[in-house]
Motif scaffolding. Structure first.
Motif, PDB file in Angstrom:
ATOM      1  N   GLY A  53      21.612  21.257  13.476  1.00 34.79           N
ATOM      2  CA  GLY A  53      22.702  20.909  14.441  1.00 34.79           C
ATOM      3  C   GLY A  53      22.867  19.650  14.625  1.00 34.79           C
ATOM      4  N   ALA A  54      21.715  19.047  15.135  1.00 37.93           N
ATOM      5  CA  ALA A  54      21.798  17.554  15.580  1.00 37.93           C
ATOM      6  C   ALA A  54      22.281  16.632  14.593  1.00 37.93           C
ATOM      7  N   MET A  55      21.808  16.889  13.246  1.00 37.88           N
ATOM      8  CA  MET A  55      22.217  16.151  12.012  1.00 37.88           C
ATOM      9  C   MET A  55      23.814  16.318  11.992  1.00 37.88           C
ATOM     10  N   THR A 113      11.400  28.584  14.004  1.00 38.62           N
ATOM     11  CA  THR A 113      12.804  28.296  13.414  1.00 38.62           C
ATOM     12  C   THR A 113      13.752  27.631  14.395  1.00 38.62           C
ATOM     13  N   PHE A 114      13.547  27.467  15.600  1.00 36.85           N
ATOM     14  CA  PHE A 114      14.462  26.942  16.614  1.00 36.85           C
ATOM     15  C   PHE A 114      14.548  25.363  16.353  1.00 36.85           C
ATOM     16  N   VAL A 145      18.290  33.363  17.070  1.00 34.11           N
ATOM     17  CA  VAL A 145      17.757  32.284  17.644  1.00 34.11           C
ATOM     18  C   VAL A 145      18.134  30.882  16.909  1.00 34.11           C
ATOM     19  N   GLY A 146      18.542  30.839  15.781  1.00 31.16           N
ATOM     20  CA  GLY A 146      18.890  29.836  14.904  1.00 31.16           C
ATOM     21  C   GLY A 146      20.334  29.592  15.046  1.00 31.16           C
ATOM     22  N   PHE A 147      21.333  30.481  15.146  1.00 26.44           N
ATOM     23  CA  PHE A 147      22.393  30.368  15.488  1.00 26.44           C
ATOM     24  C   PHE A 147      22.544  29.493  16.778  1.00 26.44           C
ATOM     25  N   ARG A 176      13.885  44.904  20.498  1.00 28.75           N
ATOM     26  CA  ARG A 176      12.984  44.687  19.202  1.00 28.75           C
ATOM     27  C   ARG A 176      13.853  44.728  17.973  1.00 28.75           C
ATOM     28  N   PRO A 177      14.519  43.779  17.779  1.00 29.55           N
ATOM     29  CA  PRO A 177      15.655  43.903  16.528  1.00 29.55           C
ATOM     30  C   PRO A 177      14.679  43.642  15.316  1.00 29.55           C
ATOM     31  N   LYS A 178      15.092  43.757  14.122  1.00 33.08           N
ATOM     32  CA  LYS A 178      14.488  43.316  12.985  1.00 33.08           C
ATOM     33  C   LYS A 178      14.280  41.484  12.975  1.00 33.08           C
ATOM     34  N   LEU A 179      13.223  41.320  12.617  1.00 34.20           N
ATOM     35  CA  LEU A 179      12.379  39.907  12.726  1.00 34.20           C
ATOM     36  C   LEU A 179      13.849  38.842  12.245  1.00 34.20           C
ATOM     37  N   ALA A 180      14.467  39.206  10.920  1.00 36.55           N
ATOM     38  CA  ALA A 180      15.317  38.662  10.428  1.00 36.55           C
ATOM     39  C   ALA A 180      16.515  38.406  11.499  1.00 36.55           C
ATOM     40  N   PHE A 181      17.093  39.270  12.120  1.00 40.01           N
ATOM     41  CA  PHE A 181      18.095  39.388  13.006  1.00 40.01           C
ATOM     42  C   PHE A 181      17.721  38.458  14.104  1.00 40.01           C
ATOM     43  N   ALA A 182      16.333  38.341  14.785  1.00 39.90           N
ATOM     44  CA  ALA A 182      15.977  37.681  15.748  1.00 39.90           C
ATOM     45  C   ALA A 182      15.964  36.179  15.566  1.00 39.90           C
ATOM     46  N   ALA A 183      15.445  35.815  14.368  1.00 35.31           N
ATOM     47  CA  ALA A 183      15.644  34.508  13.778  1.00 35.31           C
ATOM     48  C   ALA A 183      16.811  33.969  13.801  1.00 35.31           C
ATOM     49  N   THR A 184      17.655  34.791  13.197  1.00 32.20           N
ATOM     50  CA  THR A 184      19.346  34.381  12.798  1.00 32.20           C
ATOM     51  C   THR A 184      19.798  34.149  14.344  1.00 32.20           C
TER      52      THR A 184
END
Lengths: 205, 198
Positions: free
Chosen positions: B80-82, B72-73, B123-125, B113-121
């Motif tokens: 973000g770079a774009m 994801t990162f 990190v992505g943010f 240990r949050p939900k995977l979607a939260f962790a990915a969001t």
């Protein structure tokens, strides 16, 4: 007598690769002149052009990730389609002003990262389409240089590259190794997004 | 038959001193672009710590987060770079980067240990801030494409480093050390935030 495996044998290719990278030779991504003739110029072109080399590796990685049958298809389809695309490219005039390589990066990168289990027919269409397109672009570039013999060099190098890489990925057994391939797919997709960004910025300037 | 390492090195040394012509920059910035891209994520401790924290947290969370977060990162970072390349402004870049170190450090520290979607969001943010900073910092005259390849690879290697270190999570003492390193990353993040606000 069975010979035991020595870690020295791993050092040899690694150290040799570092030496080759450090060795001062002409660095040119397009129309590489090796001084050894058009076939070698073609091989050099593929190996020194990131937008072609990474796509070839990505196709091999994805083929290998999907299994033996897909991998076997990739090793014949990719060079053949690349060659046919190159022949068409050599009949055409200027390079298209469209980020084709970037889109290929994005498409293949996402497919690898998601480990999307495409059926053989869909994989075949994708591999042929991408290879035809990149071969076509190579053909345009090669027209004013090594031409047909250069294309033969590219095709031969592609066959070897795709065979080795897809066979390596097919043979991967530990779960982490497949994850590593998927992570590499994420990198390829990320580079694709950035290449689109560079293209748009270039057009805005 | 055995080949000694010294023989290999001697042969390579001979190869390197052969008088070949050196034309390293015929294409104008190809090699420099790749090296600059490769160096860029390592050049700032704020980037380094945040990206290692992503790997550490992934290792703590286990499968599938261990590979979803490092995939994801880079992809979101490239978006973000774009944005940076296209001149789309993102407010508070330095603050965002500092906050990424603080929050990701807290996640590792608390072994959250949050939900995977939260962790990915999450990190992505934060990847957007890191990507924006990379996207606007290409030196003139260098290859954008190879710069991009270099900095994506370097980012991935930093995540890999975090995951490798995170392997110690298997052992009770390793768990403690890992959480301690999360605390350290948080403290450093607070320092970066202080500097960004100063």
């Amino acid at each position: 007598m069975k010979r035991s495996f020595s870690p020295y044998w791993l050092l040899l290719p690694v150290v040799s690769m570092v030496a080759v990278i450090l060795h001062p030779v002409r660095a040119a991504a397009h129309l590489v002149t090796t001084g050894m003739g058009p076939v070698y110029d073609g091989i050099g072109h593929l190996l020194l052009t990131p937008e072609d080399l990474i796509i070839a590796l990505a196709l091999a990685l994805y083929g290998g990730l999907l299994g033996t049958t897909h991998g076997r298809h990739a090793l014949f389809l990719v060079p053949a389609a690349w060659f046919v695309g190159g022949l068409f490219g050599m009949q055409t005039a200027p390079l298209p002003d469209f980020p084709v390589a970037a889109l290929s990066f994005l498409l293949l990168g996402l497919l690898i990262a998601a480990d999307l289990r495409l059926p053989l027919s869909a994989f075949t269409i994708t591999a042929v389409a991408v290879s035809l397109t990149h071969g076509f672009l190579n053909g345009i570039a090669l027209k004013s240089g090594p031409a047909g013999l250069g294309l033969i060099g590219i095709t031969a190098a592609l066959f070897i590259l795709v065979t080795l890489v897809s066979a390596l990925v097919v043979s991967l057994r530990p779960p982490w190794s497949r994850i590593a391939v998927r992570v590499m797919g994420g990198w390829v997709a990320a580079v694709g997004v950035l290449m689109i960004g560079w293209f748009v910025r270039g057009n805005m300037a | 038959m055995s080949i000694s390492l010294w023989k290999i090195l001697a042969a390579i040394a001979l190869l390197l001193i052969l008088p070949w012509s050196a034309f390293a920059h015929v294409q104008g910035g190809q090699a420099a672009g790749f090296i600059t891209g490769l160096e860029h994520p390592w050049s700032g401790l704020d980037h380094v710590l945040a990206m290692i924290a992503v790997g550490l947290w992934g290792a703590q969370l286990g499968n599938p987060a261990i590979w979803i977060l490092p995939v994801t990162f880079p992809i979101v970072m490239s978006l973000g770079a774009m944005m940076g390349l296209l001149g789309i402004p993102v407010p508070g870049i330095e603050i965002g980067i500092a906050l990424s170190a603080i929050l990701l450090g807290i996640m590792v520290l608390g072994e959250v240990r949050p939900k995977l979607a939260f962790a990915a969001t999450l990190v992505g943010f934060f990847a957007i801030f890191h990507g924006h900073a990379h996207g606007t910092e290409l030196p003139a005259g260098q290859s954008g494409q190879l710069y991009s390849i270099g900095f994506v690879m370097a980012t991935g290697c930093l995540h890999g480093l975090g995951i490798l270190v995170g392997v110690i999570h298997r052992w009770p003492m390793g768990k403690l050390i890992l959480r301690g390193s999360g605390g350290l990353i948080t403290c450093m993040g607070i320092l970066f935030l202080w500097q960004a606000l100063a």
